[in-house]
Design an enzyme around this catalytic site. Structure first.
Site, mmCIF file in Angstrom:
data_model
loop_
_atom_site.group_PDB
_atom_site.id
_atom_site.type_symbol
_atom_site.label_atom_id
_atom_site.label_comp_id
_atom_site.label_asym_id
_atom_site.label_seq_id
_atom_site.Cartn_x
_atom_site.Cartn_y
_atom_site.Cartn_z
ATOM 1 C CG HIS A 1 -8.923 -64.088 -37.685
ATOM 2 N ND1 HIS A 1 -7.928 -64.548 -38.512
ATOM 3 C CD2 HIS A 1 -10.037 -64.028 -38.450
ATOM 4 C CE1 HIS A 1 -8.419 -64.757 -39.723
ATOM 5 N NE2 HIS A 1 -9.707 -64.451 -39.716
ATOM 6 C CD GLU A 2 -13.551 -63.301 -37.114
ATOM 7 O OE1 GLU A 2 -13.857 -62.449 -37.973
ATOM 8 O OE2 GLU A 2 -13.251 -64.477 -37.395
ATOM 9 C CG HIS B 1 -11.854 -60.205 -40.890
ATOM 10 N ND1 HIS B 1 -11.455 -60.168 -42.207
ATOM 11 C CD2 HIS B 1 -11.682 -61.493 -40.482
ATOM 12 C CE1 HIS B 1 -11.055 -61.386 -42.582
ATOM 13 N NE2 HIS B 1 -11.174 -62.208 -41.548
ATOM 14 C CD GLU C 1 -8.466 -64.743 -43.729
ATOM 15 O OE1 GLU C 1 -9.591 -64.189 -43.783
ATOM 16 O OE2 GLU C 1 -8.205 -65.657 -42.916
#
Lengths: 485, 485
Positions: A250-251, A254, A280
């Site tokens: 997820h990170e 980003h 997101e």
């Protein structure tokens, strides 16, 4: 303008301090750091509303400039207007109240007592309303707040998509939980160092550039920084390796967004992701549409067996179900792909009512609990599992929640367009090769940074305007397959 | 004054960025970081010479204020005067030239070619002379530069002490190297993790407060930060555990100084060590007078055997000699307690001549090599072992070198006074207990931060003015014992 570039550089420094605080700083340094951060914020605030910026913007009004320069000016103007519209006294009162409010919220949550928090929340809501009125200048109050996180959009636009999505998600949720099938759960312990080492490897696989960043542990994972210093964090729990692995992916989503923005925009207003929603969308498409796909999880299944030996799951298909297990639960941050959006929509609707005044703070727990039972089919058992679970409102974040689901929705659109444009991705995912997918995202979304508005960048990438349809089709297909619906 | 406090807080942030750069930052982030640092420096510089500070200082001129407030004003005035005396164009030219000069120096050193560096060094010397003239306003040029590192002192005062010290050190050095005795050298490998873990334990023993700091590795060890966020670094080499251990203890000395400054001075000009010399006195007394004492090394000998098993040294007395082994060598940073000061005095004398104009840059290598052979009894074999070894001059640090030996000299004075005031310390050092010594230093030196001038704080602590006598007596006694002189 050198002054603006310097301000961007100082903003990066403030971000690095935040990273340091969550990863490196000793606890006893916290009070001093608060004062350091306040000094930095005060410098940044003064620069954002510096009269020289206003004069410079006015002088350039109507000038014949290129498209990129115009986009830079648009962002500088927005920040300048925002800073100058809000009276200094109100801005500092908001900073003062929200800074104390977070502690009061944490104590009320620990004490399971909403009443302890209610007077503070009332203050925060009143102050943010006042700020919204100053910003809206006659326009919609909630929309004015939304601009901080998802500039260019409105609650009405979001509501249209969310309202279409909600009944189909509720129905899908009921069919899944009513099905005969239950995915296997992981039950053993997983070595922490091996989790970190695997996460590291997966991050590289997803294209995260460690020569311009690093991976550390933090209590709440985050990505931080722009341009050529973008750092990520993850967390570990011995019994839940997915927490570490999917927090990392997820990170990385980003972080890759920030790392892949055109170097031409470095340390300028365009050199950052355009909105929370588009940000997101990148973290979610890396984590879910790619990272939790049947193809990629078949690769991950083999990697996990290599790293940990027998993990108690029979085969790749069973592992795909384990990774995507749907469970009823109270907590947004622990929710699966189905429940997550229901959590967000609940907050989006309630916070609009709080800001408009249609809902009193005193009535928030009842409103929350009623809505929760209706969408989730379960009664809330205690405030920490209900309206006290999230920090956001205590620190004044109204208009932030919808960007989470907007991100999911954009990720659905991008996923559909990406697979159409790049056929055969799944065969590569099954080998752990996501490079063609991430290159498509870099090319069509990430490189642009703040150049286009968020709806524009999605529209340009997908060839059509964003809607909830692709996300719903994706969820119904994926979970239909897993749960034999 | 809130503005000054904010400036101090911003200064702390700049320091933290420096720490991050040396410990955490990925190499690819360096160019962006340079721009961030430049933005921060530009903000800090503007604040130091902000007209409001000048007006505020003028308004308080002659006001009836307390002693502490007067000390604060003195430091604020000094910084304001310094910032306003130097023309902006000159300041930015110095920043530009020295920033490039470091790279040119490093390349010339690697190429063993002084001529490659000479034109750059000439520019740096010329610019710093110009700055010194602006600062001195008719006074002594070199003394004006000295004020940046050791305010309140003069080259003449330092020279008096150094000139007394030099012949006795040269004589002591000759007697040691001519003696029959050779201490045992360590020859095996020492586990790196065990070195770090021992360093950690020793740092705690010396009073470093990990709740307000941390220990990491860096290429060149340093201590960073003031008040309640003071971080240290060390380095490791498998064959040389003393490098790790004594780098740590040295940096703990610096860090304890900062950590023990009165909390009343936090984030004010008084809330930092008063000068480089007094700072170095703390790092040196921790490292040498305490850490390399016969008593403390007997404790360390036992700790090392616990950590590493047989280290190839027979007993505590032999270990004391090993730790304090005197060897001829070219490099200042690798020098023992005897050679170190000879290194510094050489640089101090030559840099005064460079700044006065008595020595041309072109003649520096000859002057260096002649002096080196005279003091060290060895001919310099290559520039990297001679006048190209230190980074200092390339970045414009003239007036900095003498503070190293001034620190040693102050450490000698403090050590004498401390043992007189606190009898029986050695018995405690032999058990690893340095608490009474460090408490005495905290009480008599560290807590005061910038409140007294550097000569004053040493005089107050020792009951007499600083001189070279105690250091020489200490060195002659200690090395006389080790080498049976």
């Amino acid at each position: 303008m050198g002054f603006v570039r310097e301000t961007c550089a100082l903003g990066e420094i403030a971000g690095r301090l935040g990273w340091d605080q969550e990863t490196m700083m000793a606890p006893g340094s916290a009070p001093q750091r608060a004062e350091e951060m306040a000094a930095m914020e005060s410098v940044l605030h003064a620069r954002k509303m510096d009269a020289r910026v206003g004069e410079w913007l006015d002088a350039l009004e109507g000038a014949d400039i290129g498209e990129v320069e115009a986009a830079q000016l648009r962002l500088i103007r927005r920040e300048f207007d925002r800073a100058t519209k809000v009276p200094a006294k109100l801005a500092s009162e908001i900073a003062r109240v929200t800074s104390a409010a977070q502690g009061i919220w944490a104590e009320a949550r620990a004490a399971e007592n909403f009443a302890d928090f209610a007077p503070t929340l009332e203050k925060v809501v009143a102050l943010r309303r006042e700020e919204a009125d100053a910003l809206a200048q006659g326009g919609d109050r909630y929309d004015a707040l939304l601009q901080d996180y998802e500039p260019g959009t409105s609650a009405a636009e979001i509501s249209t998509m969310f309202d279409n999505m909600r009944p189909r998600l509720v129905a899908l949720r009921e069919r899944i939980l009513g099905s005969e099938f239950t995915p296997v759960a992981l039950t053993r312990d997983f070595d922490i160092d091996a989790q970190m080492s695997l996460s590291n490897e997966l991050a590289i696989g997803f294209g995260y550039d460690f020569t311009r960043g690093r991976l550390d542990k933090a209590v709440h994972p985050f990505s931080s920084g722009s341009g050529n210093d973008v750092r990520i964090t993850t967390r570990t729990a011995a019994q839940d390796p997915f927490n570490c692995i999917y927090s990392t992916i997820h990170e990385v989503g980003h972080a890759c967004y920030e790392q892949n923005i055109s170097q031409d925009y470095l340390l300028t207003p365009l050199g950052r992701g355009v909105s929370m929603g588009v940000h997101e969308s990148q973290s979610r498409i890396y984590e879910n549409q790619i990272g939790r796909s049947a193809a990629y999880t078949s690769y991950l299944f083999a990697k996990m067996k290599d790293a940990f030996g027998d993990i108690g799951v029979a085969d790749a298909e069973a592992f795909f179900a384990t990774v995507n297990r749907v469970r009823s639960g109270y907590i947004r941050t622990e929710a699966d792909e189905i429940h997550y959006n229901l959590h967000v929509m609940l907050r989006f609707d309630l916070e609009q009512q709080l800001i408009s005044g249609a809902l009193d703070v005193a009535d928030l727990p009842d409103a929350w609990n009623t809505r929760f039972e209706s969408d989730f089919g379960v009664a809330v058992d205690k405030p920490s599992n209900g309206c006290l679970q999230d920090v956001h409102w205590s620190v004044g974040l109204f208009g932030y929640f919808p960007t989470y689901s907007l991100g999911n929705l954009y990720a659905g659109c991008l996923n559909e367009a990406m697979h159409a444009a790049e056929p055969g991705l799944d065969a590569e995912f099954a080998k752990g090769d996501t490079s063609r997918a991430t290159a498509w995202l870099a090319q069509n979304v990430q490189q642009h940074g703040g150049r286009y508005t968020s709806a524009d960048v999605i529209t340009r990438a997908c060839g059509k305007e964003p809607s909830e349809a692709p996300l719903l089709a994706y969820l119904e297909e994926k979970f239909g397959r897993i749960y034999n619906l």
